[in-house]
Design a protein around this motif. Structure first.
Motif, PDB file in Angstrom:
ATOM      1  N   ILE A   1       9.181   3.251  -0.122  1.00  0.00           N
ATOM      2  CA  ILE A   1       9.080   4.614  -0.630  1.00  0.00           C
ATOM      3  C   ILE A   1       9.473   5.572   0.488  1.00  0.00           C
ATOM      4  O   ILE A   1       8.816   5.610   1.535  1.00  0.00           O
ATOM      5  N   GLU A   2      10.541   6.309   0.288  1.00  0.00           N
ATOM      6  CA  GLU A   2      10.982   7.317   1.250  1.00  0.00           C
ATOM      7  C   GLU A   2      10.278   8.626   0.910  1.00  0.00           C
ATOM      8  O   GLU A   2      10.113   8.962  -0.266  1.00  0.00           O
ATOM      9  N   TYR A   3       9.852   9.357   1.945  1.00  0.00           N
ATOM     10  CA  TYR A   3       9.117  10.597   1.713  1.00  0.00           C
ATOM     11  C   TYR A   3       9.597  11.703   2.646  1.00  0.00           C
ATOM     12  O   TYR A   3      10.199  11.440   3.681  1.00  0.00           O
ATOM     13  N   GLU A   4       9.289  12.928   2.260  1.00  0.00           N
ATOM     14  CA  GLU A   4       9.520  14.129   3.073  1.00  0.00           C
ATOM     15  C   GLU A   4       8.277  14.998   2.947  1.00  0.00           C
ATOM     16  O   GLU A   4       7.618  14.987   1.907  1.00  0.00           O
ATOM     17  N   PHE A   5       7.984  15.758   4.002  1.00  0.00           N
ATOM     18  CA  PHE A   5       6.802  16.616   3.971  1.00  0.00           C
ATOM     19  C   PHE A   5       7.064  17.913   4.718  1.00  0.00           C
ATOM     20  O   PHE A   5       8.026  18.030   5.476  1.00  0.00           O
TER      21      PHE A   5
ATOM     22  N   SER B   1       0.808  -1.227   0.000  1.00  0.00           N
ATOM     23  CA  SER B   1       0.000   0.000   0.000  1.00  0.00           C
ATOM     24  C   SER B   1       0.840   1.277   0.000  1.00  0.00           C
ATOM     25  O   SER B   1       0.295   2.367   0.079  1.00  0.00           O
ATOM     26  N   ALA B   2       2.162   1.167  -0.114  1.00  0.00           N
ATOM     27  CA  ALA B   2       3.041   2.343  -0.064  1.00  0.00           C
ATOM     28  C   ALA B   2       2.714   3.356  -1.155  1.00  0.00           C
ATOM     29  O   ALA B   2       2.590   4.558  -0.892  1.00  0.00           O
ATOM     30  N   ALA B   3       2.536   2.893  -2.378  1.00  0.00           N
ATOM     31  CA  ALA B   3       2.235   3.805  -3.493  1.00  0.00           C
ATOM     32  C   ALA B   3       0.876   4.466  -3.297  1.00  0.00           C
ATOM     33  O   ALA B   3       0.706   5.658  -3.598  1.00  0.00           O
TER      34      ALA B   3
END
Length: 170
Positions: free
Chosen positions: A105-109, A60-62
């Motif tokens: 999936i690496e993310y930044e916000f 479910s990452a995407a």
């Protein structure tokens, strides 16, 4: 107290981001005056900025990235609940992600607090109970008294709150 999960609008992070930075600051005016001295004047509180990084794993990452991208494109302010910060009204201002890291999936916000002259803390009327929360946990998270929560709701005990309950704060 049990740590709650970070959330914005209808998105709840399944695990809290690994890195969260909360930036608070004041706006000041500095002016040089006669004799080499400086006058500093307090202008206002700057908006709180919340930045962070994390990782989504699994099938479910995407989908999670798509949902956050949608919220960013949608715009508008919403409730931001973040560990170590009282709930604020914020705008989702930046979202980056990189899915090239093999199955994760690496993310930044970044979120920016909505400021007006009248309120620093968003006056929430209610919150939604998270898994395992008691009235004590919610009171600490929402910066209200346990007695206020018990008076405003029909809970038999501070521990009879269920996940998903709409808990009135006032």
């Amino acid at each position: 107290m049990k740590e709650f999960k970070m959330r914005f609008k209808d998105f709840v992070f399944d695990t809290n981001p690994s890195y969260i930075q909360v930036i608070t600051a004041r706006d000041v005016s500095k002016a040089s005056v006669y004799n080499g001295k400086t006058i500093t004047q307090d202008i206002s509180q700057k908006p709180i900025i919340v930045k962070g990084k994390g990782m989504f794993l699994g099938d479910s990452a995407a989908e999670k990235c798509s949902h956050l991208s949608y919220l960013l494109r949608q715009g508008g302010a919403g409730e931001l609940h973040c560990p170590s910060l009282y709930p604020i009204e914020a705008i989702f201002t930046e979202f980056k992600y990189d899915s090239s890291a093999g199955g994760k999936i690496e993310y930044e916000f970044e979120f920016t607090q909505v400021c007006d002259d009248k309120k620093e803390i968003m006056p929430l009327d209610y919150v939604t109970a998270q898994e395992g929360e008691s009235a004590f946990d919610i009171a600490a998270r929402a910066n209200v008294g346990v007695d206020d929560i018990m008076k405003a709701n029909d809970f038999k005990t501070p521990f009879s709150i269920q996940k998903g309950d709409k808990v009135k704060l006032r």
